[in-house]
Motif scaffolding. Structure first.
Motif, PDB file in Angstrom:
ATOM      1  N   MET A 227      17.812 118.579  55.215  1.00  0.00           N
ATOM      2  CA  MET A 227      18.294 119.510  54.212  1.00  0.00           C
ATOM      3  C   MET A 227      17.570 119.313  52.891  1.00  0.00           C
ATOM      4  O   MET A 227      17.174 120.291  52.228  1.00  0.00           O
ATOM      5  N   GLU A 228      17.361 118.069  52.500  1.00  0.00           N
ATOM      6  CA  GLU A 228      16.641 117.769  51.263  1.00  0.00           C
ATOM      7  C   GLU A 228      15.203 118.270  51.336  1.00  0.00           C
ATOM      8  O   GLU A 228      14.682 118.847  50.373  1.00  0.00           O
ATOM      9  N   GLU A 229      14.579 118.085  52.480  1.00  0.00           N
ATOM     10  CA  GLU A 229      13.198 118.548  52.649  1.00  0.00           C
ATOM     11  C   GLU A 229      13.115 120.065  52.519  1.00  0.00           C
ATOM     12  O   GLU A 229      12.194 120.595  51.879  1.00  0.00           O
ATOM     13  N   LEU A 230      14.092 120.762  53.100  1.00  0.00           N
ATOM     14  CA  LEU A 230      14.086 122.220  53.039  1.00  0.00           C
ATOM     15  C   LEU A 230      14.332 122.714  51.622  1.00  0.00           C
ATOM     16  O   LEU A 230      13.611 123.590  51.121  1.00  0.00           O
ATOM     17  N   TRP A 231      15.331 122.157  50.943  1.00  0.00           N
ATOM     18  CA  TRP A 231      15.598 122.597  49.575  1.00  0.00           C
ATOM     19  C   TRP A 231      14.436 122.279  48.635  1.00  0.00           C
ATOM     20  O   TRP A 231      14.097 123.059  47.747  1.00  0.00           O
ATOM     21  N   THR A 232      13.798 121.143  48.846  1.00  0.00           N
ATOM     22  CA  THR A 232      12.656 120.786  48.010  1.00  0.00           C
ATOM     23  C   THR A 232      11.513 121.782  48.194  1.00  0.00           C
ATOM     24  O   THR A 232      10.872 122.207  47.224  1.00  0.00           O
ATOM     25  N   ALA A 233      11.269 122.171  49.448  1.00  0.00           N
ATOM     26  CA  ALA A 233      10.208 123.145  49.720  1.00  0.00           C
ATOM     27  C   ALA A 233      10.519 124.495  49.082  1.00  0.00           C
ATOM     28  O   ALA A 233       9.636 125.135  48.488  1.00  0.00           O
ATOM     29  N   ILE A 234      11.769 124.927  49.189  1.00  0.00           N
ATOM     30  CA  ILE A 234      12.164 126.217  48.609  1.00  0.00           C
ATOM     31  C   ILE A 234      12.056 126.174  47.091  1.00  0.00           C
ATOM     32  O   ILE A 234      11.500 127.081  46.454  1.00  0.00           O
ATOM     33  N   ALA A 235      12.609 125.123  46.491  1.00  0.00           N
ATOM     34  CA  ALA A 235      12.600 125.025  45.029  1.00  0.00           C
ATOM     35  C   ALA A 235      11.184 124.915  44.477  1.00  0.00           C
ATOM     36  O   ALA A 235      10.866 125.496  43.433  1.00  0.00           O
ATOM     37  N   ASP A 236      10.333 124.184  45.177  1.00  0.00           N
ATOM     38  CA  ASP A 236       8.954 124.038  44.718  1.00  0.00           C
ATOM     39  C   ASP A 236       8.218 125.380  44.782  1.00  0.00           C
ATOM     40  O   ASP A 236       7.404 125.696  43.914  1.00  0.00           O
ATOM     41  N   ARG A 237       8.544 126.175  45.791  1.00  0.00           N
ATOM     42  CA  ARG A 237       7.855 127.461  45.947  1.00  0.00           C
ATOM     43  C   ARG A 237       8.274 128.452  44.864  1.00  0.00           C
ATOM     44  O   ARG A 237       7.451 129.229  44.370  1.00  0.00           O
ATOM     45  N   TYR A 238       9.548 128.434  44.482  1.00  0.00           N
ATOM     46  CA  TYR A 238      10.046 129.461  43.566  1.00  0.00           C
ATOM     47  C   TYR A 238      10.350 128.923  42.163  1.00  0.00           C
ATOM     48  O   TYR A 238      11.017 129.605  41.383  1.00  0.00           O
ATOM     49  N   LYS A 239       9.827 127.768  41.832  1.00  0.00           N
ATOM     50  CA  LYS A 239      10.172 127.117  40.569  1.00  0.00           C
ATOM     51  C   LYS A 239       9.811 127.953  39.337  1.00  0.00           C
ATOM     52  O   LYS A 239      10.435 127.812  38.285  1.00  0.00           O
ATOM     53  N   ASP A 240       8.828 128.824  39.462  1.00  0.00           N
ATOM     54  CA  ASP A 240       8.410 129.646  38.317  1.00  0.00           C
ATOM     55  C   ASP A 240       8.813 131.110  38.472  1.00  0.00           C
ATOM     56  O   ASP A 240       8.326 131.965  37.722  1.00  0.00           O
ATOM     57  N   GLU A 241       9.710 131.401  39.408  1.00  0.00           N
ATOM     58  CA  GLU A 241      10.067 132.784  39.720  1.00  0.00           C
ATOM     59  C   GLU A 241      11.311 133.219  38.946  1.00  0.00           C
ATOM     60  O   GLU A 241      12.426 132.760  39.220  1.00  0.00           O
ATOM     61  N   PRO A 242      11.172 134.137  37.978  1.00  0.00           N
ATOM     62  CA  PRO A 242      12.336 134.563  37.184  1.00  0.00           C
ATOM     63  C   PRO A 242      13.367 135.360  37.966  1.00  0.00           C
ATOM     64  O   PRO A 242      14.529 135.443  37.554  1.00  0.00           O
ATOM     65  N   ALA A 243      12.967 135.967  39.086  1.00  0.00           N
ATOM     66  CA  ALA A 243      13.921 136.755  39.860  1.00  0.00           C
ATOM     67  C   ALA A 243      14.910 135.899  40.629  1.00  0.00           C
ATOM     68  O   ALA A 243      15.940 136.397  41.086  1.00  0.00           O
ATOM     69  N   VAL A 244      14.622 134.627  40.802  1.00  0.00           N
ATOM     70  CA  VAL A 244      15.587 133.720  41.436  1.00  0.00           C
ATOM     71  C   VAL A 244      16.583 133.285  40.368  1.00  0.00           C
ATOM     72  O   VAL A 244      16.222 132.641  39.388  1.00  0.00           O
ATOM     73  N   ALA A 245      17.846 133.650  40.569  1.00  0.00           N
ATOM     74  CA  ALA A 245      18.880 133.288  39.605  1.00  0.00           C
ATOM     75  C   ALA A 245      19.341 131.857  39.804  1.00  0.00           C
ATOM     76  O   ALA A 245      19.504 131.103  38.845  1.00  0.00           O
ATOM     77  N   ALA A 246      19.565 131.474  41.082  1.00  0.00           N
ATOM     78  CA  ALA A 246      20.135 130.148  41.336  1.00  0.00           C
ATOM     79  C   ALA A 246      19.914 129.738  42.777  1.00  0.00           C
ATOM     80  O   ALA A 246      19.730 130.581  43.669  1.00  0.00           O
ATOM     81  N   TYR A 247      19.960 128.435  43.005  1.00  0.00           N
ATOM     82  CA  TYR A 247      19.977 127.858  44.345  1.00  0.00           C
ATOM     83  C   TYR A 247      21.427 127.491  44.670  1.00  0.00           C
ATOM     84  O   TYR A 247      22.020 126.640  44.004  1.00  0.00           O
ATOM     85  N   ASP A 248      21.984 128.123  45.683  1.00  0.00           N
ATOM     86  CA  ASP A 248      23.365 127.871  46.123  1.00  0.00           C
ATOM     87  C   ASP A 248      23.286 126.836  47.244  1.00  0.00           C
ATOM     88  O   ASP A 248      22.952 127.156  48.380  1.00  0.00           O
TER      89      ASP A 248
END
Length: 423
Positions: A227-248
């Motif tokens: 789970m940590e690996e998946l969330w890290t990959a997602i967050a790293d990919r969208y870290k500069d994306e303003p359209a992403v409001a939040a990670y639930d």
């Protein structure tokens, strides 16, 4: 001998022709027997209004604000049933003797029948048609500014051991879906909340997580690592994306026993671990922490040392006014925005707006009409895909264009409520 060989060839050709004719007749009969009025597919009046860096969200005390310091109340809808199927609201049929048929059982059954690659083709056919750009445009036309996107680890991985479908994220099916929905929502001026609805090992015992009999997430390190690996990959990919409001982080987590304290609650320990992992690669985005039904199961952000977080509740069958009032009081007292991530009572729209609470209804579409206001769009006439018995071509037909929302009925009760709230 030559005569017999010619007879055999003719027989094979005849059999193939019979099969093709049968498929053609069944396909046409299906489309004839289950017609429905097509929705207006011309949404050119929905203007593109792309989000920019100025729209990047963060928290300030009890408020969500953009880069200009303007308060933003997120108002929108869930895209339930798209990336993780739920049997009661999706066009899927499994073993009728199974109380809660799960997405995991669907995948296991299809892989046993057709193999992994063919199963993935079927799921892609379903996902291509369940949500399209028309749907994103339609939600934007309501005046909504946010969609919550439920997904699960099996969109990205073959198993709960962390085997990626492909480690090249540009080609990973789950990442491709998230890329598409984020870019499309962004184009029409809407934010996306990324919701891990199903976690490795299971964060709940309910079918909504993709499987039943879960809870191993809280006790087995390997699942938390995946789970940590998946969330890290997602967050790293969208870290500069303003359209992403939040990670639930995880949807509706449940534990079998009442924890001795908030600090000892395994759900809060998982939250803390995931927040720390996400913050290693993304310090900007808000993170949603679900209390599920009551906020008293969470530590305050100050106690936990969490920053830029929003606290999430779900509401089904509650006193709407009292629920929102309590949420608002908690928000103001503890300096954290509260967000109602799921609900089906349309009174929630107006009440949340009154209290300045962000909210997203459950859910955009379903495969059957209900007396309650669950679905903006519904369909009572097409057939569910019988994953145990239907041949491959029929499964592809049932999950083809016929499940596109333009062929579904619209529940005007919900549309009106959404437009009123969004406007």
């Amino acid at each position: 001998m030559k005569h017999r060989r010619n007879l055999k060839i003719a027989g094979v050709i005849g059999f193939i022709l019979v099969v093709l004719i049968t498929v053609f007749i069944v396909t046409r009969a299906y489309e004839f027997i289950f017609p429905i009025q097509k929705q207006d597919d011309n949404l050119e009046q929905v203007q593109e209004n792309p989000l920019t860096e100025e729209d990047f969200l963060h928290t300030e005390g009890a408020s969500i604000v953009n880069q200009n310091g303007e308060t933003v109340i997120l108002t929108g809808i869930n895209l339930g049933g798209w990336l993780i199927q739920e049997y009661w609201m999706c066009p899927v049929q499994g073993d009728k003797d199974t109380l809660q048929w799960t997405n995991q059982q669907t995948l296991d059954t299809l892989e046993e029948r057709f193999g992994r690659e063919k199963t993935q083709e079927l799921m892609e056919t379903y996902q291509d048609n369940w949500i399209t750009e028309w749907d994103i445009q339609r939600i934007a036309s309501f005046g909504a500014n946010c969609i919550r996107v439920p997904f699960w680890y099996r969109n990205f991985m073959w198993d709960d051991e962390g085997t990626w479908m492909t480690e090249n994220l540009d080609d990973n099916p789950g990442i491709q879906r998230l890329d598409w929905v984020i870019e499309t929502a962004k184009k029409y001026g809407m934010y996306v909340i990324l919701d891990m609805h199903g976690c490795p090992g299971g964060q709940t015992w309910d079918h909504t997580s993709g499987s039943t009999g879960g809870g191993a997430l809280y006790t087995e390190e390997k699942y938390q690592q995946v789970m940590e690996e998946l969330w890290t990959a997602i967050a790293d990919r969208y870290k500069d994306e303003p359209a992403v409001a939040a990670y639930d982080i995880m949807n509706e987590p449940q534990v079998s026993e009442t924890p001795s304290s908030i600090a000892e609650d395994p759900r809060n320990q998982v939250y803390d671990r995931m927040i720390k992992a996400i913050r290693e690669v993304d310090s900007r985005h808000m993170i949603a922490v679900e209390a599920m039904w009551s906020l008293d199961v969470l530590p305050t952000p100050q106690q936990a040392g969490w920053t830029n977080v929003i606290y999430e509740l779900h509401s089904y069958g509650d006193d709407v006014e009292g629920y929102c009032y309590t949420a608002s009081e908690y928000s103001n007292t503890n300096g954290v925005p509260v967000y109602i991530g799921e609900f089906s009572d349309m009174n929630m729209w107006e009440t949340c707006f009154h209290y300045g609470i962000s909210c997203t209804s459950w859910t955009y579409k379903g495969s059957a009409m209900t007396e309650d206001t669950w679905f903006v769009y519904y369909d009572d006439r097409s057939l569910d895909a019988d994953v145990l018995n239907d041949p491959y071509w029929l499964l592809k037909l049932k999950w083809g264009k016929r499940i596109s929302t333009i062929y579904y009925e619209e529940d005007f009760r919900i549309v009106g409520a959404v437009i009123e709230a969004g406007g």
